[in-house]
Design a protein around this motif. Sequence first.
Motif, PDB file in Angstrom:
ATOM      1  N   ASP A   1       1.133  -0.883  -0.138  1.00  0.00           N
ATOM      2  CA  ASP A   1      -0.173   0.193   0.165  1.00  0.00           C
ATOM      3  C   ASP A   1       0.613   1.628  -0.198  1.00  0.00           C
ATOM      4  N   ARG A   2       1.964   0.483   0.849  1.00  0.00           N
ATOM      5  CA  ARG A   2       3.320   1.995   0.066  1.00  0.00           C
ATOM      6  C   ARG A   2       3.576   2.710  -1.145  1.00  0.00           C
ATOM      7  N   GLY A   3       3.226   1.777  -1.460  1.00  0.00           N
ATOM      8  CA  GLY A   3       4.644   1.890  -3.403  1.00  0.00           C
ATOM      9  C   GLY A   3       5.145   1.798  -3.265  1.00  0.00           C
ATOM     10  N   ILE A   4       5.540   0.372  -3.634  1.00  0.00           N
ATOM     11  CA  ILE A   4       6.823  -0.337  -3.453  1.00  0.00           C
ATOM     12  C   ILE A   4       7.819   0.061  -4.508  1.00  0.00           C
TER      13      ILE A   4
ATOM     14  N   GLN B   1       9.818  -9.030 -10.818  1.00  0.00           N
ATOM     15  CA  GLN B   1       8.704  -8.904 -12.475  1.00  0.00           C
ATOM     16  C   GLN B   1       7.836  -8.670 -12.092  1.00  0.00           C
ATOM     17  N   THR B   2       7.374 -10.281 -11.142  1.00  0.00           N
ATOM     18  CA  THR B   2       5.689 -11.012 -11.783  1.00  0.00           C
ATOM     19  C   THR B   2       5.028 -10.267 -10.864  1.00  0.00           C
ATOM     20  N   LEU B   3       5.880  -9.101  -9.418  1.00  0.00           N
ATOM     21  CA  LEU B   3       4.878  -9.270  -8.824  1.00  0.00           C
ATOM     22  C   LEU B   3       5.018  -7.600  -9.075  1.00  0.00           C
ATOM     23  N   ALA B   4       5.615  -7.122  -9.069  1.00  0.00           N
ATOM     24  CA  ALA B   4       5.107  -5.349  -9.952  1.00  0.00           C
ATOM     25  C   ALA B   4       3.862  -5.249 -10.966  1.00  0.00           C
TER      26      ALA B   4
ATOM     27  N   ALA C   1       2.692  -0.326  -7.809  1.00  0.00           N
ATOM     28  CA  ALA C   1       4.017  -0.325  -7.620  1.00  0.00           C
ATOM     29  C   ALA C   1       4.267   0.873  -9.037  1.00  0.00           C
ATOM     30  N   ARG C   2       5.957   0.990  -8.176  1.00  0.00           N
ATOM     31  CA  ARG C   2       5.961   2.597  -7.877  1.00  0.00           C
ATOM     32  C   ARG C   2       7.610   2.843  -9.092  1.00  0.00           C
TER      33      ARG C   2
END
Length: 191
Positions: free
Chosen positions: A72-75, A88-91, A97-98
């Motif tokens: 939620d913070r933007g990773i 890559q898969t998670l982003a 995603a930031r």
Amino acid sequence: MNIMLFHSTYGLRPAVRDAADRLRAAGHEVWTPDLFDGRTFETVEEGRAFKDELGREELLKRAVMAAAPYSDRGIVYAGFSLGAATAQTLALGDNKARGLLLLHGTSDIAPNASVDDLPVQLHVAEPDAFEPDDWLSAWYLQMQRAGADVEIYRYAGAGHLYTDPDLPDYDAQAAEATWKVALGFLDSVSD
């Protein structure tokens, strides 16, 4: 900037912790989840065998669970080789995603993947047996189609994991150049 930094097939080795410390010294908050439960390996083959035993789904589950409390913070998702593929898969699945910082690796891209101008930076050896030129060209086009804003940096003559000083692939000049560009990238996505 909040950064989730995933380790390579070798496991959570000192080079990953050192990279996290370098990023922290530049003012970033960094997490380095251990997806291998403390196991580290001396060879790629040993690491791959463990990864295969663990299974792709379990590996991704562990990565998602590590990132979930912070998403939620933007990773900015980041990783080394296998860790880059995981990042890559998670982003691509996280609409908050930031950014995506890939060191030494990429992954398949789902045909329906879609992001809104996600900043992506890839650093890879040239040549790299794990990231052949044809693959990288196709990957680049697929990432663009998905909506990512991609930059690729190649390092001639460097080994695959050239940022790890404890491996034969290490290339001090390429590693320093990578970190200089990567830190600028992270500053740009912090704005």
